[in-house]
Scaffold this motif. Structure first.
Motif, short mmCIF file in Angstrom:
data_model
loop_
_atom_site.label_atom_id
_atom_site.label_comp_id
_atom_site.label_asym_id
_atom_site.label_seq_id
_atom_site.Cartn_x
_atom_site.Cartn_y
_atom_site.Cartn_z
N TRP A 285 12.31 59.24 -41.68
CA TRP A 285 13.71 59.37 -41.28
C TRP A 285 14.10 60.85 -40.69
CZ3 TRP A 285 14.81 63.70 -43.84
CH2 TRP A 285 14.46 63.96 -45.18
N LEU A 286 12.60 61.46 -40.32
CA LEU A 286 12.78 62.95 -39.85
C LEU A 286 13.43 62.69 -38.41
CD1 LEU A 286 12.03 65.82 -40.08
CD2 LEU A 286 9.76 65.20 -39.11
N TYR A 287 13.15 62.17 -37.51
CA TYR A 287 13.65 62.17 -36.18
C TYR A 287 15.04 61.91 -36.14
CZ TYR A 287 14.00 62.10 -31.07
OH TYR A 287 14.60 62.41 -30.08
N ARG A 288 15.16 60.98 -36.92
CA ARG A 288 16.69 60.55 -37.24
C ARG A 288 17.72 61.72 -37.62
NH1 ARG A 288 19.04 55.68 -41.50
NH2 ARG A 288 20.90 55.56 -40.40
N LEU A 289 17.06 62.62 -38.53
CA LEU A 289 17.78 63.56 -38.86
C LEU A 289 17.98 64.51 -37.87
CD1 LEU A 289 18.93 65.33 -41.15
CD2 LEU A 289 16.81 66.30 -41.79
N SER B 109 24.65 58.31 -37.69
CA SER B 109 23.07 58.61 -38.37
C SER B 109 23.41 58.35 -39.65
CB SER B 109 23.32 60.31 -38.14
OG SER B 109 23.01 60.87 -37.08
N PHE B 110 24.27 57.48 -40.21
CA PHE B 110 24.41 57.08 -41.56
C PHE B 110 24.47 55.50 -41.63
CE2 PHE B 110 26.25 61.34 -41.40
CZ PHE B 110 25.67 62.04 -42.42
N ASP B 111 24.21 55.03 -42.81
CA ASP B 111 24.30 53.80 -43.03
C ASP B 111 25.69 53.38 -43.63
OD1 ASP B 111 21.76 53.39 -42.03
OD2 ASP B 111 20.78 53.39 -43.80
N GLY B 112 26.30 52.19 -43.84
CA GLY B 112 27.20 51.79 -44.46
C GLY B 112 28.51 52.05 -43.69
#
Length: 412
Positions: free
Chosen positions: A78-82, A232-235
């Motif tokens: 998940w690095l690039y997502r962060l 950038s988050f789930d849910g």
């Protein structure tokens, strides 16, 4: 016309809010925030593996500015997502601070004479580059996030060169102004030097205090943060991203109901080329070339990966369940036990990154797949049917859709 009616006159600027303390607080916030933006921007540049030129990076004349940082890792997945989520979300949240800062110092842009000395001339030039570069970077960034490609040329080199111009001016300005800004913040009642005093000589009656104005600016930034960061988050948090790319809703439903950047129609995909009878994956390497149908791929060992897709525009999907053939197994078919770099070519006719290159460490990672399924069903046409690449921690454009050819070890 009275001198007081000209913007070059200090009496023209009547707001009682302007002053060294107000400007200094905003400047220190931007000092920290823009530094983070620049670092995460360089990290995003590294994630494209620009050393794989001229495939991944075609920035003309970049020279020393395009120094290659390091081989981009695949873990954490998940690095690039962060990093890109921080870059885009922070950039949007800083817009009210940037605009307030520019408003607070606008009288200085009209100060006469334009230059009192060589040092003052250099400072004024750096200020013009700082203001122009800042507006350019934030404007093109927001347009790119919203997929409004109205600027001339490619966003990638425009933002790249704009960032270096802006940050160079920013460093000069910060070196000159940070010591005074710290003094102004520590000593609210300090009497500033006349040449640095932004206060109006005949201010209008105040309607809000400087602290109140800062709260207003901070509230605007928090509002933008709250309506952007959820992407950038789930849910449930994803539904709060009202100002994020494409809003907060997911496209459609079912196994393929997650974010799509470019549709098959936009990319110019001809359905006749992707049918089971027509489509073949061409894999080339040390021992020659093999052509594989989708049925051939399905007979090989299949593996699964749970990975998100994260794009430069700042959006990301939640983790999706991908199933397909490992890239390193395809490399082994053409003579590589230790996989090299690979050139991936797509059927798409329109848009950037019809060709993309992946580093050897990305090919070797067991989570890197030529995906045939997502969430238990065949890929949809918009998600890359008949096959797409999915690689942990890679920018979305490197997860090539509608794959037609894999060339291992030769990136020409």
């Amino acid at each position: 016309m009275s001198d007081q009616r000209l913007p070059t006159s200090p009496g023209f600027w009547r707001s009682p809010l302007r002053g060294p303390w107000f400007t200094s607080v905003l400047g220190l916030v931007l000092l920290a925030g823009i530094t983070v933006l620049f670092v995460t921007g360089l990290v995003s540049y590294a994630a494209y593996n620009p050393g794989l030129s001229p495939v991944n990076d075609q920035t003309p004349g970049k020279g020393l500015l395009g120094f290659y940082l390091f081989t981009w890792p695949t873990r954490p997945y998940w690095l690039y997502r962060l990093t890109q989520g921080v870059h885009v979300t922070l950039g949007i949240a800083l817009i009210p601070v940037l605009l307030a800062k520019l408003w607070s110092v606008v009288p200085r842009l009209f100060t006469l004479p334009p230059a009192r000395s060589l040092a003052h001339a250099l400072e004024r030039i750096s200020l013009l580059l700082l203001v122009g570069g800042g507006l350019f970077e934030f404007t093109t960034g927001v347009l790119n996030v919203q997929l409004d490609y109205v600027f001339p040329g490619s966003f990638y080199p425009l933002h790249f060169y704009g960032a270096w111009v802006f940050f160079a001016a920013f460093l000069v300005h910060a070196a000159l102004k940070t010591p005074a800004a710290l003094r102004n913040v520590r000593r609210i009642r300090q009497r500033p030097r006349p040449e640095s005093d932004l206060r109006s000589p005949r201010p209008d009656p105040p309607t809000v205090s400087r602290r109140g104005a800062l709260w207003l600016v901070g509230g605007g930034s928090l509002l933008l943060l709250a309506t952007t960061a959820g992407r950038s988050f789930d849910g449930p948090l994803r539904r709060t991203a009202l100002l994020a790319p494409h809003g907060g809703a997911e496209p459609g439903g079912g196994p393929g109901g997650f974010q799509i950047n470019k549709t098959a129609a936009y990319a110019g995909i001809d359905p006749a080329e992707t049918g089971d009878e027509a489509w073949r994956l061409v894999v080339t390497g040390r021992t020659g070339t093999v052509r594989l149908s989708r049925a051939d791929l399905l007979r090989g060992p299949l593996h699964s990966s749970s990975l998100p897709i994260a794009c430069v525009e700042g959006w990301s999907t939640s983790d999706q369940w991908w199933r397909g053939v490992r890239l390193r197994d395809l490399a082994a078919l053409v003579g590589y036990d230790d996989p090299p770099d690979v050139l991936v070519e797509s059927l798409q006719r329109h848009g950037a990154f019809r060709r993309a290159a992946l580093r050897a460490n990305q090919v070797r990672d067991p989570l890197s797949l030529l995906a045939l399924y997502v969430n238990g069903e065949e890929l949809t046409p918009d998600h890359g049917y008949p096959a797409r690449v999915i690689v942990p921690a890679a920018p979305g454009v490197l997860n090539t859709k509608w794959v037609a050819r894999l060339t291992f070890g030769d990136l020409r």
